[in-house]
Motif scaffolding. Structure first.
Motif, PDB file in Angstrom:
ATOM      1  N   MET A 165      35.807  36.741  45.159  1.00 14.04           N
ATOM      2  CA  MET A 165      35.854  38.095  44.458  1.00 14.04           C
ATOM      3  C   MET A 165      36.820  38.914  44.941  1.00 14.04           C
ATOM      4  SD  MET A 165      33.523  37.977  42.292  1.00 14.04           S
ATOM      5  CE  MET A 165      33.214  39.669  42.012  1.00 14.04           C
ATOM      6  N   ARG A 166      37.349  39.947  44.328  1.00 18.20           N
ATOM      7  CA  ARG A 166      37.970  40.827  44.847  1.00 18.20           C
ATOM      8  C   ARG A 166      37.362  42.320  44.963  1.00 18.20           C
ATOM      9  NH1 ARG A 166      43.796  38.621  42.065  1.00 18.20           N
ATOM     10  NH2 ARG A 166      43.765  36.877  43.407  1.00 18.20           N
ATOM     11  N   TYR A 167      37.817  43.175  45.658  1.00 21.46           N
ATOM     12  CA  TYR A 167      37.078  44.539  45.565  1.00 21.46           C
ATOM     13  C   TYR A 167      37.985  45.554  45.393  1.00 21.46           C
ATOM     14  CZ  TYR A 167      33.625  41.132  47.767  1.00 21.46           C
ATOM     15  OH  TYR A 167      32.867  40.235  48.083  1.00 21.46           O
ATOM     16  N   SER A 168      37.420  46.757  44.985  1.00 16.62           N
ATOM     17  CA  SER A 168      38.145  48.007  44.772  1.00 16.62           C
ATOM     18  C   SER A 168      38.198  48.742  46.343  1.00 16.62           C
ATOM     19  CB  SER A 168      37.555  48.905  44.174  1.00 16.62           C
ATOM     20  OG  SER A 168      36.376  49.416  44.426  1.00 16.62           O
ATOM     21  N   ILE A 169      39.219  49.550  46.239  1.00 18.02           N
ATOM     22  CA  ILE A 169      39.417  50.430  47.602  1.00 18.02           C
ATOM     23  C   ILE A 169      37.997  50.840  48.143  1.00 18.02           C
ATOM     24  CG2 ILE A 169      40.423  52.476  48.677  1.00 18.02           C
ATOM     25  CD1 ILE A 169      42.307  50.170  48.430  1.00 18.02           C
ATOM     26  N   GLU A 170      37.159  51.483  47.116  1.00 19.71           N
ATOM     27  CA  GLU A 170      35.691  52.067  47.434  1.00 19.71           C
ATOM     28  C   GLU A 170      34.961  50.901  47.894  1.00 19.71           C
ATOM     29  OE1 GLU A 170      37.655  52.643  44.842  1.00 19.71           O
ATOM     30  OE2 GLU A 170      38.036  54.748  45.044  1.00 19.71           O
ATOM     31  N   ASP A 171      35.003  49.738  47.322  1.00 23.71           N
ATOM     32  CA  ASP A 171      33.996  48.783  47.905  1.00 23.71           C
ATOM     33  C   ASP A 171      34.381  48.462  49.190  1.00 23.71           C
ATOM     34  OD1 ASP A 171      32.526  48.447  45.357  1.00 23.71           O
ATOM     35  OD2 ASP A 171      34.014  47.032  44.747  1.00 23.71           O
ATOM     36  N   ILE A 172      35.720  48.192  49.393  1.00 23.17           N
ATOM     37  CA  ILE A 172      36.175  47.798  50.748  1.00 23.17           C
ATOM     38  C   ILE A 172      35.734  48.708  51.659  1.00 23.17           C
ATOM     39  CG2 ILE A 172      38.156  47.240  52.327  1.00 23.17           C
ATOM     40  CD1 ILE A 172      39.627  46.060  49.885  1.00 23.17           C
ATOM     41  N   ALA A 173      35.856  49.942  51.530  1.00 23.62           N
ATOM     42  CA  ALA A 173      35.707  51.314  52.441  1.00 23.62           C
ATOM     43  C   ALA A 173      34.441  51.141  52.748  1.00 23.62           C
ATOM     44  CB  ALA A 173      36.069  52.335  51.754  1.00 23.62           C
ATOM     45  N   GLN A 174      33.454  50.901  51.674  1.00 29.47           N
ATOM     46  CA  GLN A 174      31.744  50.891  51.924  1.00 29.47           C
ATOM     47  C   GLN A 174      31.699  49.774  52.728  1.00 29.47           C
ATOM     48  OE1 GLN A 174      29.393  50.658  48.167  1.00 29.47           O
ATOM     49  NE2 GLN A 174      27.556  51.070  49.334  1.00 29.47           N
ATOM     50  N   ARG A 175      32.003  48.551  52.495  1.00 30.29           N
ATOM     51  CA  ARG A 175      31.890  47.374  53.427  1.00 30.29           C
ATOM     52  C   ARG A 175      32.329  47.599  54.885  1.00 30.29           C
ATOM     53  NH1 ARG A 175      30.730  42.147  50.966  1.00 30.29           N
ATOM     54  NH2 ARG A 175      30.424  42.537  48.870  1.00 30.29           N
ATOM     55  N   LEU A 176      33.215  48.338  54.966  1.00 32.28           N
ATOM     56  CA  LEU A 176      34.003  48.442  56.598  1.00 32.28           C
ATOM     57  C   LEU A 176      33.244  49.547  57.161  1.00 32.28           C
ATOM     58  CD1 LEU A 176      37.440  46.990  56.202  1.00 32.28           C
ATOM     59  CD2 LEU A 176      35.171  45.884  56.666  1.00 32.28           C
ATOM     60  N   ASN A 177      32.365  50.381  56.382  1.00 28.64           N
ATOM     61  CA  ASN A 177      31.737  51.775  57.062  1.00 28.64           C
ATOM     62  C   ASN A 177      32.863  52.595  57.341  1.00 28.64           C
ATOM     63  OD1 ASN A 177      29.864  53.625  57.301  1.00 28.64           O
ATOM     64  ND2 ASN A 177      29.753  52.821  59.567  1.00 28.64           N
ATOM     65  N   THR A 178      34.007  52.936  56.344  1.00 29.57           N
ATOM     66  CA  THR A 178      35.133  53.837  56.825  1.00 29.57           C
ATOM     67  C   THR A 178      35.373  54.466  55.522  1.00 29.57           C
ATOM     68  OG1 THR A 178      37.279  54.006  57.748  1.00 29.57           O
ATOM     69  CG2 THR A 178      36.792  52.196  56.040  1.00 29.57           C
ATOM     70  N   SER A 179      36.533  55.230  55.391  1.00 30.95           N
ATOM     71  CA  SER A 179      36.857  56.050  54.353  1.00 30.95           C
ATOM     72  C   SER A 179      37.930  55.223  53.458  1.00 30.95           C
ATOM     73  CB  SER A 179      37.618  57.350  54.734  1.00 30.95           C
ATOM     74  OG  SER A 179      38.903  57.061  55.438  1.00 30.95           O
ATOM     75  N   PRO A 180      38.025  55.466  52.258  1.00 31.79           N
ATOM     76  CA  PRO A 180      39.024  54.986  51.118  1.00 31.79           C
ATOM     77  C   PRO A 180      40.538  55.430  51.908  1.00 31.79           C
ATOM     78  CG  PRO A 180      37.440  55.922  50.072  1.00 31.79           C
ATOM     79  CD  PRO A 180      37.358  56.253  51.321  1.00 31.79           C
ATOM     80  N   ARG A 181      40.752  56.548  52.406  1.00 30.43           N
ATOM     81  CA  ARG A 181      41.920  56.858  52.957  1.00 30.43           C
ATOM     82  C   ARG A 181      42.465  55.855  53.940  1.00 30.43           C
ATOM     83  NH1 ARG A 181      43.316  62.806  55.311  1.00 30.43           N
ATOM     84  NH2 ARG A 181      45.519  62.296  56.129  1.00 30.43           N
ATOM     85  N   THR A 182      41.477  55.391  54.780  1.00 26.82           N
ATOM     86  CA  THR A 182      42.002  54.570  56.007  1.00 26.82           C
ATOM     87  C   THR A 182      42.056  53.232  55.312  1.00 26.82           C
ATOM     88  OG1 THR A 182      40.106  55.487  57.398  1.00 26.82           O
ATOM     89  CG2 THR A 182      40.788  53.301  58.007  1.00 26.82           C
TER      90      THR A 182
END
Length: 332
Positions: free
Chosen positions: A40-57
């Protein structure tokens, strides 16, 4: 001439400890941008949520990965991924790549070791590496890569898609299919979806899809989505047809080599042969194997399969007669 500043051991340890979470997040971000085990591939928001950080990061991580040699194409529906053409990825892949023969050799060697957490983890790593290599081959083909990307985006967004110019393996027809995709196989060669016209769950071969077109309609039948069971021949659907055969050791080896899922259903008998007792979604692949191994198998206690094989042989004899007549007429 300036002197270089010495860093004490305690300072060095403190710096490493402080920076480690950032490094871990960057590596985890890279692994999410590369196709993971579920492909699967993830959106910026999905990745940020999984890594517990911000989309900007995450955007900053993507720029960093791009700067060190990873090719990251323009996003589709805000879904980023690392291209298989990345030289950096190629370098990493070469370091962990197992050929098919090497994988089989390692797997065979592990069979003789004690079954514990270490050997289980090693088996999983070998199989994961093999799946990633298979996926890399698929993603290196532009059409397949784009189709997989769009299917993954549709699953993430819970959207319907149109499988343009899908070539059916059964009817040999080429049609457009409107479906609701919800699962991609571990090898990324198949997608399970609900076909809107029939309301049936079907498995579609990715290689037979001309193009995946994402529609603007959300899933309408999510409550009907069901994960399909897979038989030993990798056919997905309802396991409703019994299959019972006795095989010679040679036939059992061939079956296990061509269809590894059969291993769990092969039981040795007292006379050195093997007993296969399972259920399949359909008899097509089973009949193909049985006819090819006719001298090495015995169909027993399975009247349904025996009848299917009998009909196949009768059909073949009719075609054989037609071929003979056609060749005789040409000879005249």
């Amino acid at each position: 001439m300036g002197r270089s500043k010495k860093v004490s051991k305690s300072q060095s340890q403190h710096t490493t400890s402080k920076d480690l979470p950032k490094v871990e997040r960057l590596l985890q971000c890279m692994m999410l941008l590369i196709d993971n085990e579920e492909h699967m591939r993830y959106s910026i928001e999905d990745i940020a949520q999984r890594l517990n950080t911000s989309p900007r990061t995450i955007y900053r991580y993507i720029r960093t990965l791009s700067n060190v040699g990873f090719v990251i194409p323009r996003p589709v529906h805000n879904v980023f991924h690392i291209s298989k053409e990345s030289k950096a990825l190629e370098t990493i892949s070469k370091a962990i790549y197992f050929s098919d023969d090497e994988r089989k050799l390692l797997s065979a060697a592990l069979e003789g070791l004690a079954d514990n957490s270490t050997t289980q983890n090693l088996r999983q790593k070998i199989e994961r590496t093999y799946r990633q290599t298979t996926m890399a081959a698929i993603m290196s083909t532009p059409r397949l890569s784009e189709n997989i990307t769009n299917l993954q985006a549709a699953i993430s967004g819970r959207l319907q898609v149109t499988l343009k110019n899908y070539r059916s393996g059964h009817s040999a027809s080429v049609t457009d299919r409107i479906v609701e995709p919800f699962e991609i196989s571990s090898e990324a060669d198949e997608v399970t979806a609900l076909e809107v016209s029939s309301k049936l769950i079907k498995v579609f071969k990715v290689a037979r899809i001309g193009r995946v077109e994402i529609n603007n309609l959300e899933w309408q039948y999510a409550d009907l989505h069901r994960h399909q069971k897979t038989d030993i021949f990798k056919f997905a659907g309802e396991l409703k047809y019994p299959l019972r055969m006795t095989l010679s050791a040679y036939a059992a080896d061939i079956l296990e080599h061509e269809y590894p899922l059969s291993k769990s259903f092969l039981e040795p008998t007292m006379d050195g042969r093997y007993r296969l007792d399972t259920k399949v979604c359909e008899y097509t692949a089973a009949a193909r194997f049985a006819l090819g191994m006719m001298e090495h198998i015995e169909i027993c206690e399975c009247p349904q399969f025996l009848e299917y094989i009998t009909n196949k042989i009768e059909d073949f004899n009719q075609k054989l007669s037609c071929w003979k007549n056609s060749n005789n007429n040409r000879a005249k």
